[in-house]
Each structure stands twice: as structure tokens, then as C-alpha cells.
Write an enzyme that holds these catalytic residues in place. Sequence first.
Site, PDB file in Angstrom:
ATOM      1  N   TYR A 152      19.068 -40.501  -5.091  1.00  0.00           N
ATOM      2  CA  TYR A 152      20.050 -39.971  -4.122  1.00  0.00           C
ATOM      3  C   TYR A 152      20.099 -40.841  -2.862  1.00  0.00           C
ATOM      4  O   TYR A 152      21.175 -41.138  -2.335  1.00  0.00           O
ATOM      5  CB  TYR A 152      19.637 -38.536  -3.792  1.00  0.00           C
ATOM      6  CG  TYR A 152      20.576 -37.752  -2.920  1.00  0.00           C
ATOM      7  CD1 TYR A 152      21.712 -37.146  -3.457  1.00  0.00           C
ATOM      8  CD2 TYR A 152      20.306 -37.561  -1.561  1.00  0.00           C
ATOM      9  CE1 TYR A 152      22.555 -36.385  -2.648  1.00  0.00           C
ATOM     10  CE2 TYR A 152      21.139 -36.806  -0.752  1.00  0.00           C
ATOM     11  CZ  TYR A 152      22.262 -36.216  -1.299  1.00  0.00           C
ATOM     12  OH  TYR A 152      23.099 -35.466  -0.507  1.00  0.00           O
ATOM     13  N   LYS A 156      23.358 -42.717  -1.539  1.00  0.00           N
ATOM     14  CA  LYS A 156      23.926 -42.404  -0.228  1.00  0.00           C
ATOM     15  C   LYS A 156      23.920 -43.619   0.701  1.00  0.00           C
ATOM     16  O   LYS A 156      24.787 -43.742   1.576  1.00  0.00           O
ATOM     17  CB  LYS A 156      23.193 -41.213   0.404  1.00  0.00           C
ATOM     18  CG  LYS A 156      23.445 -39.887  -0.333  1.00  0.00           C
ATOM     19  CD  LYS A 156      24.931 -39.609  -0.503  1.00  0.00           C
ATOM     20  CE  LYS A 156      25.254 -38.152  -0.778  1.00  0.00           C
ATOM     21  NZ  LYS A 156      26.687 -37.948  -1.068  1.00  0.00           N
TER      22      LYS A 156
HETATM   23  P1  NAP Z   1      27.176 -28.341  -3.566  1.00  0.00           P
HETATM   24  O1  NAP Z   1      27.226 -27.011  -2.890  1.00  0.00           O
HETATM   25  O2  NAP Z   1      26.196 -28.567  -4.647  1.00  0.00           O
HETATM   26  O3  NAP Z   1      28.648 -28.700  -4.064  1.00  0.00           O
HETATM   27  C1  NAP Z   1      28.903 -29.901  -4.740  1.00  0.00           C
HETATM   28  C2  NAP Z   1      30.158 -29.732  -5.559  1.00  0.00           C
HETATM   29  O4  NAP Z   1      30.399 -30.979  -6.236  1.00  0.00           O
HETATM   30  C3  NAP Z   1      30.023 -28.650  -6.639  1.00  0.00           C
HETATM   31  O5  NAP Z   1      31.151 -27.810  -6.623  1.00  0.00           O
HETATM   32  C4  NAP Z   1      29.923 -29.471  -7.907  1.00  0.00           C
HETATM   33  O6  NAP Z   1      30.457 -28.840  -9.060  1.00  0.00           O
HETATM   34  C5  NAP Z   1      30.775 -30.677  -7.563  1.00  0.00           C
HETATM   35  N1  NAP Z   1      30.538 -31.773  -8.484  1.00  0.00           N
HETATM   36  C6  NAP Z   1      29.355 -32.209  -8.985  1.00  0.00           C
HETATM   37  N2  NAP Z   1      29.535 -33.221  -9.838  1.00  0.00           N
HETATM   38  C7  NAP Z   1      30.869 -33.443  -9.899  1.00  0.00           C
HETATM   39  C8  NAP Z   1      31.669 -34.345 -10.625  1.00  0.00           C
HETATM   40  N3  NAP Z   1      31.145 -35.245 -11.468  1.00  0.00           N
HETATM   41  N4  NAP Z   1      33.014 -34.297 -10.461  1.00  0.00           N
HETATM   42  C9  NAP Z   1      33.563 -33.395  -9.626  1.00  0.00           C
HETATM   43  N5  NAP Z   1      32.850 -32.505  -8.908  1.00  0.00           N
HETATM   44  C10 NAP Z   1      31.516 -32.527  -9.041  1.00  0.00           C
HETATM   45  O7  NAP Z   1      26.881 -29.506  -2.492  1.00  0.00           O
HETATM   46  P2  NAP Z   1      27.135 -29.610  -0.920  1.00  0.00           P
HETATM   47  O8  NAP Z   1      25.866 -29.261  -0.239  1.00  0.00           O
HETATM   48  O9  NAP Z   1      28.390 -28.920  -0.556  1.00  0.00           O
HETATM   49  O10 NAP Z   1      27.294 -31.196  -0.773  1.00  0.00           O
HETATM   50  C11 NAP Z   1      28.560 -31.850  -0.728  1.00  0.00           C
HETATM   51  C12 NAP Z   1      28.332 -33.324  -0.450  1.00  0.00           C
HETATM   52  O11 NAP Z   1      27.613 -33.489   0.768  1.00  0.00           O
HETATM   53  C13 NAP Z   1      27.524 -34.040  -1.530  1.00  0.00           C
HETATM   54  O12 NAP Z   1      27.992 -35.356  -1.689  1.00  0.00           O
HETATM   55  C14 NAP Z   1      26.145 -34.055  -0.940  1.00  0.00           C
HETATM   56  O13 NAP Z   1      25.355 -35.076  -1.481  1.00  0.00           O
HETATM   57  C15 NAP Z   1      26.445 -34.256   0.530  1.00  0.00           C
HETATM   58  N6  NAP Z   1      25.380 -33.823   1.441  1.00  0.00           N
HETATM   59  C16 NAP Z   1      24.961 -32.522   1.465  1.00  0.00           C
HETATM   60  C17 NAP Z   1      23.934 -32.168   2.358  1.00  0.00           C
HETATM   61  C18 NAP Z   1      23.417 -30.765   2.462  1.00  0.00           C
HETATM   62  O14 NAP Z   1      22.440 -30.555   3.205  1.00  0.00           O
HETATM   63  N7  NAP Z   1      23.985 -29.774   1.793  1.00  0.00           N
HETATM   64  C19 NAP Z   1      23.356 -33.132   3.182  1.00  0.00           C
HETATM   65  C20 NAP Z   1      23.820 -34.449   3.107  1.00  0.00           C
HETATM   66  C21 NAP Z   1      24.832 -34.774   2.242  1.00  0.00           C
HETATM   67  P3  NAP Z   1      29.559 -27.877 -10.000  1.00  0.00           P
HETATM   68  O15 NAP Z   1      29.384 -26.640  -9.208  1.00  0.00           O
HETATM   69  O16 NAP Z   1      30.386 -27.664 -11.233  1.00  0.00           O
HETATM   70  O17 NAP Z   1      28.286 -28.619 -10.243  1.00  0.00           O
END
Ligand code: NAP
Length: 251
Positions: A152, A156
Site C-alpha cells: 500500500y 500510494k
Molecule cells: P473504503 O471504505 O474501503 O472504500 C473503498 C471503495 O473502493 C469501496 O467501495 C470498494 O468497493 C471500492 N473498490 C475497491 N476496489 C475497487 C475496484 N477495483 N474498482 C472499483 N472500486 C473498487 O475506503 P476509504 O477509506 O473510503 O478509502 C478511499 C480511498 O482513500 C482509498 O484509495 C484509500 O486507500 C484512501 N485512503 C484512506 C484512508 C483512511 O484512513 N480511510 C487514509 C488514506 C488514504 P467494495 O466495497 O466492493 O470493495
Amino acid sequence: MSTPRTAVVTGAARGIGAEVARRLASDGMAVAVVDLDESACQSVVDDITHAGGRALAVGCDVADEAAVTAAVERIATELGAPTVLVNNAGIIRDNLLFKMTTDDWDAVMNVHLRGAFLMSRACQAHMVEAKFGRIVNLSSTSALGNRGQANYAAAKAGMQGFTKTLALELGRYGVTANAIAPGFIATDMTAATAARVGMEFEAFKAAAAKEIPVARVGRPEDIAHTASFLCSEGAGFVSGQVIYVAGGPRD
Ligand code: NAP
């Protein structure tokens, strides 16, 4: 009045992506709510349409080239040429290096890097034609290194180099590219991390907040607000930047 824009937000069925989709819609954009499962996008589409906006649920695996091509064509036909793109879809497959499988490595690279590449390449044609574009890529404070996240963190960090290169290549066409690097944001993703380390989510968030200068964990709205700015018409001179949205200087 400015031209109505069509935005594509990937991984928008829940979490950060869902909030970004709702925010861009309230900013006046038509929004394609893209996620793996089209039916899972419907509640976000309903939120947007009930608030008077326009949205379309699109099922698409961002790592699948044919699916991305078809999705972007469909969005252009049904909503309008996509000139705003938020590459937000993401997964985690955490493990220490010695236990990390090749599949864990490939899966993370494919969704974040291949996915952002395929979506950006498909949408840039519309942006170049419109002489306007906004690309926002989701990086992370993990880009700076994070134990248990070799895959990851590499993905990133890769998103940052990808972003800066898009900024260099596409700037002359009125297209900006920027990255948001969130710290701890309360979503299903961080809830899954809490479960993996055997902690209640509330306790996990409280422990994280103690280490964050603004003394709270982040919310999807914090990222949506930053994305809204970067996607706005007025942000045309901001490009190639990485904005850490982490309640402090980094994580
Ligand atoms: P999340 O709640 O896990 O949501 C991610 C979404 O992406 C889910 O709806 C998932 O679908 C979808 N997804 C996964 N693989 C996919 C694919 N191949 N094609 C299309 N959609 C796909 O994550 P989040 O926390 O909102 O994070 C969103 C972004 O921010 C990510 O890039 C993450 O790495 C980044 N981020 C998050 C945090 C944090 O603290 N939460 C911090 C830094 C960066 P499914 O439900 O079907 O799996």
C-alpha cells in the site's frame, strides 16, 4: 455561470468516495458514482438525486481495461464528457513483508496504480478536447512508510509520482492533477484495520486521535472539502501538488 461539469468518482459506493461524490454534486457537477458493484452505488445516487443533482451508478472494476473503457464511454453518453476525475478506489491487503503474498502485492498495485492509470487515460481524451480537466488522486500518509503496508505504501507513493507526471503532461490543455494524502479517516477501511489488530473501532479511533495534532480523527467530509477545492474552476493554477489532509503536518 460556469459550464456544468461531469465528474467521475471511483470507489464511490461508500467511505471517502461516497462523500466526494455527494460534495461534487452539491458543487453543481453531474456525478458518475463508480464502484465494483453497480447496485451498491444506488444509495449515493439517490442521495444526490434527492438533493436535486444528477448522478449515474456505474459498476466497474477500475483495474479491468475493457470495463474502464466501457464505463467511460457510457458516462460520456449518459451524463456528459467526464472532465473531472477522482481516483479514489482502493483496497488494503496488509501484512509484514515476510508474510505478504504476491497476490496481496499485485491486488493493491492493480487497484490503486493500474486503476488510476486506466481511468486517467480514458478520461484525459475528454479533458483535452474540452481544454479543461481536474484529476485528483488519493494517496495516503502511508506513502511515507507504514509498517505492514509495503504494498500500500508503495502504491500510494506511486500515486504521487503519477500525479506529478500528469500535471507536467496535461497542464497545457487546461488539465490539473493533484493528490490528496489523507491521514486517519474513519471509514470501513480503518474499521477493518481495527478489527485486524483486535481493537474496538471506538478505542482505535480514540488512540489514533491522541497522536493527531488537531486531536480528532478525520472524516470523509474533510477529504471531500479538499477534493471540492482541487476540482473547482478557480483551482486552475494549483497542479502537481500533494496535500496532506491529516490534522497535522503529515501523519
Ligand atoms: P473504503 O471504505 O474501503 O472504500 C473503498 C471503495 O473502493 C469501496 O467501495 C470498494 O468497493 C471500492 N473498490 C475497491 N476496489 C475497487 C475496484 N477495483 N474498482 C472499483 N472500486 C473498487 O475506503 P476509504 O477509506 O473510503 O478509502 C478511499 C480511498 O482513500 C482509498 O484509495 C484509500 O486507500 C484512501 N485512503 C484512506 C484512508 C483512511 O484512513 N480511510 C487514509 C488514506 C488514504 P467494495 O466495497 O466492493 O470493495
